[in-house]
Write an enzyme that holds these catalytic residues in place. Structure first.
Site, PDB file in Angstrom:
ATOM      1  N   ASP A 423       0.822  -1.199   0.000  1.00  0.00           N
ATOM      2  CA  ASP A 423       0.000   0.000   0.000  1.00  0.00           C
ATOM      3  C   ASP A 423       0.865   1.260   0.000  1.00  0.00           C
ATOM      4  OD1 ASP A 423      -2.410   1.694   0.619  1.00  0.00           O
ATOM      5  OD2 ASP A 423      -1.211   2.042   2.419  1.00  0.00           O
ATOM      6  N   GLU A 478       1.148  -0.396  -5.202  1.00  0.00           N
ATOM      7  CA  GLU A 478       0.107   0.590  -5.443  1.00  0.00           C
ATOM      8  C   GLU A 478       0.784   1.927  -5.693  1.00  0.00           C
ATOM      9  OE1 GLU A 478      -3.819   2.437  -3.218  1.00  0.00           O
ATOM     10  OE2 GLU A 478      -1.823   2.571  -2.368  1.00  0.00           O
TER      11      GLU A 478
END
Length: 852
Positions: A423, A478
């Site tokens: 993330d 990401e």
């Protein structure tokens, strides 16, 4: 979600790092000389480190290539040397020659990476050994007792307290070594552990102001909260179940797929009831659904413990703990093992970009009165993310590197995860964290003082570790910035991810659905947006993830059909124009995103069948309601509702990749973006895709180009009845190609393709064609079932086995007739066994003919 990281060089000399300034220009900040290599609390015990006594500051200058600025070390008197080969042969520069002006930048970060690995090798036994910190820190069994170690260099005194000592630590004082690591050994009592399994524990220490505070141990493996007390603090739990209670894995990891088809899921909100679901319920109830829809990978969100449920797992408080809301560590192991038994790989959404700002529940509580080099986080503005209200790690610290790299190994080895989705990588890569930064693709945006090279080096170390431990791991970044080299191997000078998320694609669909009517959709713009990715760097495409499903936004289905989803989804009445359009475009948007947008595909839980509502976690603003924090599986399970059509198409398009492996094919050619007729034609692998986005026009005899000559048939048709369509495309039609232009001269071909064939292309329909292998047909004598029929069978048999049987009747009857004819030729005396066969064959034949 975006996150952030930054890193001072984790070497015996403190590299100076770039820090943000108020005007967004970057300047060299003053570095602080500090010891990086540290001994374990056990001193001269096994695995202890040697103390590095020499500390050197490197000298920097600014090197300009027009506007880009790179930080380059030009004088290093360190005793640690770096192989010239590691910094001279940078493979990524050969792949993309436009990166060559930034060679100094790549040399600099590669040198930092190599030097760090050398330090691990010299003082920790190597990167893999260094990442076994969970065997040394936290609570571990060692020689008839429990040893507890905690890194808290600024603490003045420390104790371990818990249920085992009545929360009185006076008899359990800890000792600190010269590197800030506190330790204590608690002997067993009458052959039993002094700290019982599943009992509460905390780390109690006195900071510089003389105040004693209790904190959850940083390496704790389980944390719980009293659910009956609103806002109650979490407690650390000593998790060491006896063998009889410890889950043992039974199934091996499935092999790495050619292309991941990822089902993104949140366990807690996976129940159809307004409550938090459990790991075991998800394993038993939801995993079979994922398998049935032909996904090969599950991506689990919000696994790490987070005290605020509505953060979707992004404000992590306890990095080694599973979220206790859904069960115990053993329950999560059951889930992963069950997934493996179904052939599903499991990825974890890992948040190493930032940490919760909570003091009593998380790592932030160790940050009392500490300098940056005595803390998990940077001090001042650099250690705080102003948009997320979270803390930012100091990746230059030796013990922080140990903590996070060990965390990756922990989840891989203890829980058998098959990889990670990292993330917040965009925020990690830059000192500005991507805030108010419209990335244009200019390389100067990626390689300058704004780049957090320390964070880059951490990610290189992380990917090297993961690949060394589990070579078949899948690791996804990401990243919205498009950092060059993010998806190339570390050995080439890249950062080492397998894939990056194609984050611009869902934004494009939202823009179209919000701001353009159907006649304004541009085929060229859509095609360019879907194919806009770096050469040789793989992407995971998606039309919508959890980000597009949370409160404040809408799912694609809701954008398309809005309130009519509550009143117009019954098959018992004719579909309204809104519903008809919505279902048709829902299928087309997801399918073209999958087929053209990347080398893998992702879907968030429930969006495969057009879940009608957004996600809204219980919070003060909604009265702490779970009403919209669930998935309404009954919608897709109710046979008379139209949700089943979108779900069936989702299953079929995954099955298409399963059969033809088009996602992993490097052959991707867009031959037609017909703006007037609203048609896109492209090839992926040897399949030909025809998408007609026109709201009204159907084209009979529409000419499409292709590569290979021969006979083509329908492989998948979104307009088929079983997908809620109108059944306008014939699946029993053979399409024969015609040669186009002069062989070997592309400009004379049709749409630069050497062959073509004509098709029926209905409005708002996508159809895929496959080339028939006529040699196989000749060998078999008859093509009993087409690819399209096979896919339709797979879809329909989930609901009605009897209908599936009818689809194979021609083949079945033929086989029965053969057996019957053979048995009839048997000369007397006929054995009793053959008599029974004859009678059975007659009955089966008669029954099948009646079905016809």
């Amino acid at each position: 979600m975006l996150g952030s990281l930054s890193l001072l060089a984790a070497t015996p000399f403190a590299f100076r790092s770039f820090s943000p300034s108020s005007n967004n220009n970057r300047s060299l900040s003053s570095g602080t000389n500090h010891q990086i290599a540290k001994q374990l609390a056990t001193g001269s015990g096994r695995g202890s480190q040697k103390l590095l006594r020499r500390h050197v500051f490197p000298v920097y200058r600014r090197v300009s290539y027009g506007s880009p600025i790179s930080a380059v070390m030009i004088d290093d008197s360190s005793t640690i040397t770096t192989s010239e080969e590691n910094t001279q042969n940078i493979g990524i520069l050969d792949i993309d020659s436009a990166l060559r002006p930034f060679k100094d930048h790549f040399q600099y970060r590669i040198k930092k990476f190599v030097d760090q690995k050398n330090l691990f090798e010299n003082y920790e036994g190597g990167l893999e050994e260094f990442a076994k910190g969970y065997l040394r820190f936290g609570f571990n069994r060692e020689e008839d007792g429990i040893v507890y170690r905690e890194w808290a260099p600024a603490a003045q005194e420390a104790q371990v307290v818990g249920d085992f000592n009545g929360w009185d630590g006076s008899n359990h004082k800890m000792e600190k070594n010269e590197f800030g690591v506190w330790s204590i050994k608690i002997p067993d009592s009458e052959g039993n552990p002094a700290i019982p399994h599943n009992s509460r524990v905390k780390f109690r220490f006195k900071h510089g102001d003389g105040v004693w505070v209790d904190r959850i141990p940083a390496w704790i493996k389980y944390a719980i909260v009293d659910p009956t007390r609103f806002g109650a603090p979490y407690d650390g739990v000593h998790w060491d179940p006896p063998p009889s209670e410890r889950y043992e894995f039974k199934y091996p990891r499935p092999p790495k797929p050619k292309a991941p088809r990822i089902y993104e899921a949140h366990v807690g909100m996976s129940s159809s009831e307004p409550r938090i679901n459990s790991y075991r319920e998800f394993a038993d109830d939801v995993l079979p659904r994922i398998q049935a829809n032909n996904y090969n990978t599950v991506q689990l969100m919000a696994v790490m413990e987070h005290s605020y449920y509505a953060s979707f797992g992004y404000h992590v408080t306890n990095f080694f703990s599973v979220s206790s809301r859904s069960g115990t560590p053993e329950d999560l192991k059951y889930l992963i093992d069950k997934a493996h038994s179904l052939g599903l790989r499991v990825l974890m959404d890992v948040v190493h970009s930032h940490a919760s700002n909570n003091v009593t529940d998380g790592l932030n509580g160790f940050d009392v009165g500490q300098s940056s080099q005595e803390s998990y986080f940077h001090t001042g503005e650099r250690g705080y993310h102003k948009l997320w209200d979270s803390r930012l790690f100091n990746y230059g610290n030796w013990e922080v590197l140990r903590f996070l790299l060990s965390n990756l190994r922990w989840w891989l080895e203890e829980f058998k995860f098959d990889g990670f989705r990292f993330d917040g990588v965009t925020s990690m890569l830059y000192h500005h964290h991507g805030i108010n930064m419209p990335f244009t693709g200019d390389y100067n945006e990626y390689f300058s003082e704004a780049t957090d090279v320390d964070a880059v080096v951490y990610l290189m170390l992380a990917n090297s570790l993961i690949n060394n431990i589990l070579p078949d791991a899948t690791v996804i970044a990401e990243d919205v910035s498009g950092m060059p080299g993010l998806g190339r191997p570390v050995s080439e000078g890249g950062i080492g991810f397998d894939y990056r998320l194609a984050m611009a694609i869902p934004d494009k669909w939202i823009d179209y659905l919000k701001n353009k009517n159907d006649e304004e959709w541009s085929m060229m713009d859509l095609s360019c947006s879907l194919t806009n990715r770096r050469y040789t760097e793989k992407c995971i495409s998606y039309a919508e993830s959890h980000d597009q499903s949370i409160v404040g936004d809408k799912t694609i289905a809701f954008f398309l059909m809005d309130k009519e989803m509550y009143s117009g989804m019954s098959c018992l009445t004719d579909a309204s124009p809104t519903i008809d359009r919505g279902i048709a475009l829902h299928k087309m948007i997801h399918f073209i995103t999958m087929a053209l947008g990347g080398e893998g595909y992702l879907n968030f839980m429930g969006n495969e069948f057009g879940h009608p509502e957004w996600i809204d976690f219980p919070r003060e603003g909604n009265g702490w309601s779970y009403e919209k924090c669930r998935r309404q599986w009954t919608l897709v399970d109710t046979d008379h509702l139209r949700y089943k059509f979108m779900n069936a198409f989702d299953r079929a398009m995954n099955a298409l990749d399963d059969k033809f492996s088009f996602l992993s094919s490097t052959k991707q050619i867009v031959s037609c973006t017909d703006e007037e007729n609203k048609v896109i034609v492209f090839e992926r692998g040897d399949l030909v895709f025809v998408f007609n986005f026109h709201p009204e026009n159907t084209y009979d005899g529409y000419k499409v180009g292709c590569d290979l000559p021969g006979k083509y048939r329908v492989a998948l048709d979104s307009d088929a009845w079983e997908f809620g369509g109108h059944g306008r495309v014939g699946h029993d039609v053979d399409h024969f190609t015609s040669p186009e232009g002069i062989p070997g001269v592309p400009e004379t071909n049709f749409n630069n393709r050497p062959n073509s064939f004509k098709v029926l292309s209905p409005a708002r329909t996508c159809v895929v064609y496959y080339k028939v292998d006529e040699s196989v047909e000749e060998t078999n004598g008859i093509n009993v079932i087409s690819v399209s029929e096979t896919l339709e069978m797979d879809a329909s048999k989930q609901k009605n086995a009897e209908e599936s049987a009818i689809l194979i009747l021609p083949r079945l009857i033929m086989e029965i007739k053969k057996i019957h004819k053979k048995l009839m030729t048997v000369t007397p005396p006929v054995s009793m066994r053959n008599c029974k066969k004859m009678e059975q064959s007659r009955k089966v034949l008669k029954n099948q003919q009646l079905l016809c």
